[in-house]
Design an enzyme around this catalytic site. Structure first.
Site, PDB file in Angstrom:
ATOM      1  N   ASP A   3      -2.776   5.354  -2.492  1.00 42.92           N
ATOM      2  CA  ASP A   3      -3.842   6.445  -1.854  1.00 42.92           C
ATOM      3  C   ASP A   3      -3.590   7.672  -2.975  1.00 42.92           C
ATOM      4  O   ASP A   3      -2.850   8.052  -3.586  1.00 42.92           O
ATOM      5  CB  ASP A   3      -2.978   7.031  -0.660  1.00 42.92           C
ATOM      6  CG  ASP A   3      -3.962   8.251   0.140  1.00 42.92           C
ATOM      7  OD1 ASP A   3      -4.825   8.965  -0.428  1.00 42.92           O
ATOM      8  OD2 ASP A   3      -3.455   8.511   1.310  1.00 42.92           O
ATOM      9  N   CYS A  46      -4.780  14.039   6.747  1.00 42.78           N
ATOM     10  CA  CYS A  46      -4.927  12.503   7.409  1.00 42.78           C
ATOM     11  C   CYS A  46      -6.052  12.113   7.905  1.00 42.78           C
ATOM     12  O   CYS A  46      -6.581  13.124   8.936  1.00 42.78           O
ATOM     13  CB  CYS A  46      -3.760  12.346   8.349  1.00 42.78           C
ATOM     14  SG  CYS A  46      -3.706  10.809   8.937  1.00 42.78           S
ATOM     15  N   ARG A  88     -13.451   5.757  -0.056  1.00 43.15           N
ATOM     16  CA  ARG A  88     -13.159   6.046   1.237  1.00 43.15           C
ATOM     17  C   ARG A  88     -14.138   7.353   1.898  1.00 43.15           C
ATOM     18  O   ARG A  88     -14.367   8.241   1.057  1.00 43.15           O
ATOM     19  CB  ARG A  88     -11.846   6.606   1.584  1.00 43.15           C
ATOM     20  CG  ARG A  88     -11.707   7.094   2.844  1.00 43.15           C
ATOM     21  CD  ARG A  88      -9.945   7.343   3.276  1.00 43.15           C
ATOM     22  NE  ARG A  88      -9.937   8.169   4.091  1.00 43.15           N
ATOM     23  CZ  ARG A  88      -8.560   8.747   4.164  1.00 43.15           C
ATOM     24  NH1 ARG A  88      -7.679   8.245   3.896  1.00 43.15           N
ATOM     25  NH2 ARG A  88      -8.512   9.879   4.930  1.00 43.15           N
ATOM     26  N   ASP A  94       0.756  15.155   6.615  1.00 48.19           N
ATOM     27  CA  ASP A  94      -0.203  15.116   5.466  1.00 48.19           C
ATOM     28  C   ASP A  94      -1.441  15.960   5.681  1.00 48.19           C
ATOM     29  O   ASP A  94      -2.473  15.329   6.207  1.00 48.19           O
ATOM     30  CB  ASP A  94      -0.742  13.332   5.663  1.00 48.19           C
ATOM     31  CG  ASP A  94      -1.618  12.814   4.622  1.00 48.19           C
ATOM     32  OD1 ASP A  94      -1.760  13.753   3.558  1.00 48.19           O
ATOM     33  OD2 ASP A  94      -2.222  11.872   4.607  1.00 48.19           O
ATOM     34  N   ASP A 153      -6.020  10.542  -2.438  1.00 45.47           N
ATOM     35  CA  ASP A 153      -6.393  11.417  -1.787  1.00 45.47           C
ATOM     36  C   ASP A 153      -8.138  11.664  -2.131  1.00 45.47           C
ATOM     37  O   ASP A 153      -8.830  10.877  -2.450  1.00 45.47           O
ATOM     38  CB  ASP A 153      -5.595  12.863  -1.745  1.00 45.47           C
ATOM     39  CG  ASP A 153      -4.299  12.289  -1.035  1.00 45.47           C
ATOM     40  OD1 ASP A 153      -4.221  11.835   0.036  1.00 45.47           O
ATOM     41  OD2 ASP A 153      -3.415  12.842  -1.714  1.00 45.47           O
ATOM     42  N   GLU A 198     -13.469   5.248   7.126  1.00 42.69           N
ATOM     43  CA  GLU A 198     -12.221   5.792   7.741  1.00 42.69           C
ATOM     44  C   GLU A 198     -12.481   6.238   9.235  1.00 42.69           C
ATOM     45  O   GLU A 198     -13.481   6.829   9.534  1.00 42.69           O
ATOM     46  CB  GLU A 198     -11.615   7.190   6.934  1.00 42.69           C
ATOM     47  CG  GLU A 198     -10.371   7.509   7.729  1.00 42.69           C
ATOM     48  CD  GLU A 198      -9.437   6.669   7.640  1.00 42.69           C
ATOM     49  OE1 GLU A 198      -9.440   5.517   8.433  1.00 42.69           O
ATOM     50  OE2 GLU A 198      -8.042   6.995   7.330  1.00 42.69           O
ATOM     51  N   TYR A 208       0.879  -1.088   0.104  1.00 45.12           N
ATOM     52  CA  TYR A 208      -0.077  -0.116   0.060  1.00 45.12           C
ATOM     53  C   TYR A 208       0.929   1.247  -0.049  1.00 45.12           C
ATOM     54  O   TYR A 208       1.741   1.464   0.726  1.00 45.12           O
ATOM     55  CB  TYR A 208      -0.811  -0.137   1.247  1.00 45.12           C
ATOM     56  CG  TYR A 208      -1.583   1.228   1.456  1.00 45.12           C
ATOM     57  CD1 TYR A 208      -2.660   1.823   0.542  1.00 45.12           C
ATOM     58  CD2 TYR A 208      -1.406   2.029   2.618  1.00 45.12           C
ATOM     59  CE1 TYR A 208      -3.497   3.037   0.898  1.00 45.12           C
ATOM     60  CE2 TYR A 208      -2.181   3.283   3.062  1.00 45.12           C
ATOM     61  CZ  TYR A 208      -3.080   3.712   1.968  1.00 45.12           C
ATOM     62  OH  TYR A 208      -3.731   4.620   2.162  1.00 45.12           O
ATOM     63  N   GLU A 229     -11.321   9.745  -1.538  1.00 40.68           N
ATOM     64  CA  GLU A 229     -11.873  10.131  -0.168  1.00 40.68           C
ATOM     65  C   GLU A 229     -12.839  11.228  -0.499  1.00 40.68           C
ATOM     66  O   GLU A 229     -12.548  12.129  -1.513  1.00 40.68           O
ATOM     67  CB  GLU A 229     -11.014  10.193   0.769  1.00 40.68           C
ATOM     68  CG  GLU A 229     -10.173  11.455   0.749  1.00 40.68           C
ATOM     69  CD  GLU A 229      -8.728  11.558   1.582  1.00 40.68           C
ATOM     70  OE1 GLU A 229      -8.649  12.452   2.044  1.00 40.68           O
ATOM     71  OE2 GLU A 229      -8.202  10.637   1.535  1.00 40.68           O
ATOM     72  N   ASN A 243      -8.667   0.113   8.012  1.00 45.39           N
ATOM     73  CA  ASN A 243      -7.341   0.915   8.083  1.00 45.39           C
ATOM     74  C   ASN A 243      -6.750   0.808   9.498  1.00 45.39           C
ATOM     75  O   ASN A 243      -7.414   1.613  10.404  1.00 45.39           O
ATOM     76  CB  ASN A 243      -7.526   2.283   7.658  1.00 45.39           C
ATOM     77  CG  ASN A 243      -6.471   3.117   7.577  1.00 45.39           C
ATOM     78  OD1 ASN A 243      -5.050   2.581   7.375  1.00 45.39           O
ATOM     79  ND2 ASN A 243      -6.369   4.319   7.691  1.00 45.39           N
ATOM     80  N   HIS A 296      -7.513   4.448  -3.721  1.00 41.33           N
ATOM     81  CA  HIS A 296      -8.724   5.108  -3.127  1.00 41.33           C
ATOM     82  C   HIS A 296      -8.766   6.415  -3.099  1.00 41.33           C
ATOM     83  O   HIS A 296      -7.875   7.014  -3.250  1.00 41.33           O
ATOM     84  CB  HIS A 296      -8.777   4.391  -1.621  1.00 41.33           C
ATOM     85  CG  HIS A 296      -7.640   4.876  -0.868  1.00 41.33           C
ATOM     86  ND1 HIS A 296      -7.570   6.179  -0.135  1.00 41.33           N
ATOM     87  CD2 HIS A 296      -6.677   4.222  -0.100  1.00 41.33           C
ATOM     88  CE1 HIS A 296      -6.896   6.211   0.746  1.00 41.33           C
ATOM     89  NE2 HIS A 296      -6.100   5.229   0.688  1.00 41.33           N
TER      90      HIS A 296
END
Length: 293
Positions: free
Chosen positions: A87, A124, A159, A60, A89, A189, A45, A116, A213, A114
């Site tokens: 990721d 983050c 996500r 992040d 974002d 998440e 990942y 989000e 996660n 993914h």
């Protein structure tokens, strides 16, 4: 010879369909990804948290661009044969930006990514102060991602960060909408209790495969893998353990160097020079050198 991008994507789908959760440790660069592969894991990942920390030494909080993230994904995908989940974002903007992001990540060789539903710039998922976009807008972004992929085996993960903003029931309803829009996996998440984790699983595991996660030191309780499997999660991410371990190792080495004037006392805990060059593929490079001399 490394396989083409399609092979890892098909492999990722096979792994996700197998009994029990797929474990994907986090990597922040090509070296850490090679170490994940050499440790025997079936997938890796790419952490956005770790990518930000290692590329620019900052937290992040949405400071990296999509191009910087895709470049890191390209280097990681080129260093390993196991599937890379990355990721992506927020997709770095609206639905039109999502189209470009999916295309860029697909060309980079990722097997899955993914997206989000945070606002841009994001932060983050285990930090406070998050905000999310409207559910309808995110649903449109998921539809755009589905339409943008050239390879139908590319795994798209939706996500939601809404649990911390709107509450867990709203996050679950968002996840259902994202599944209806075409997401392959769902990722709620930062649930903050084992009861909330169980609620997510009970409500959504029959809707689509689920992501857990296991954020090291984050807001979600560190439950055992056996419990995660019992709840029916398909994919478990361990995003930043490798980053934290590398940081601790570097700090220890530097403390020894600062105190003693040389790193000699720390060297027994480190790989030898020859062991490290073997690890990063020097024998293979030397074989090729001889072959084509």
């Amino acid at each position: 010879m490394l396989p083409g991008p399609t092979a890892p994507r098909r492999r990722l789908r096979e792994l996700l369909a197998a009994p029990g959760p797929l474990v994907a440790p986090g990597a922040y660069d090509a070296l850490s990804a090679r170490l994940v592969e050499q440790a025997g894991f079936d997938a890796v990942y790419m952490t956005g948290f770790g990518t930000t920390a290692t590329l620019i030494g900052r937290p992040d909080v949405g400071l990296l661009s999509g191009a910087e993230m895709a470049d890191n994904a390209r280097r990681i995908a080129g260093a390993v044969e196991i599937p890379l989940i990355a990721d992506a974002d927020t997709g770095y903007g609206n639905a039109l930006n999502v189209v470009r992001t999916v295309q860029s990540y697909e060309r980079a060789g990722v097997a899955g990514l993914h997206l989000e539903d945070q606002v841009t710039p994001k932060r983050c998922g285990h930090m406070s102060g998050k905000a999310v976009i409207d559910r309808a807008e995110m649903t449109g972004k998921i539809r755009a991602a589905v339409a943008a992929r050239a390879d139908p085996d590319l795994v798209l993960i939706a996500r939601t960060d809404a649990a911390a903003v709107e509450g867990l029931p709203a996050a679950i309803e968002r996840a259902r909408a994202y599944a209806d829009a075409g997401a392959d996996l769902l990722f709620v998440e930062a649930p903050t209790s084992e009861a909330d984790i169980a609620t997510v699983a009970g409500e959504l595991r029959d809707v689509a495969p689920l992501v857990f996660n296991w954020a090291e030191g984050g807001r979600t309780p560190p439950i055992p893998l056996s419990r995660i499997a019992e709840l029916g999660f398909a994919l478990v991410l361990y995003p930043i353990g490798t980053l934290l371990a590398a940081t601790a190792g570097i700090q220890n080495l530097l403390a020894t160097l600062r105190t003693d004037g040389t790193p000699a006392a720390a060297m027994p805990e480190l790989p030898s020079f020859d062991a490290f060059t073997d690890l990063i593929g020097l024998p293979e490079a030397q074989e090729l050198e001889q072959r084509f001399r």
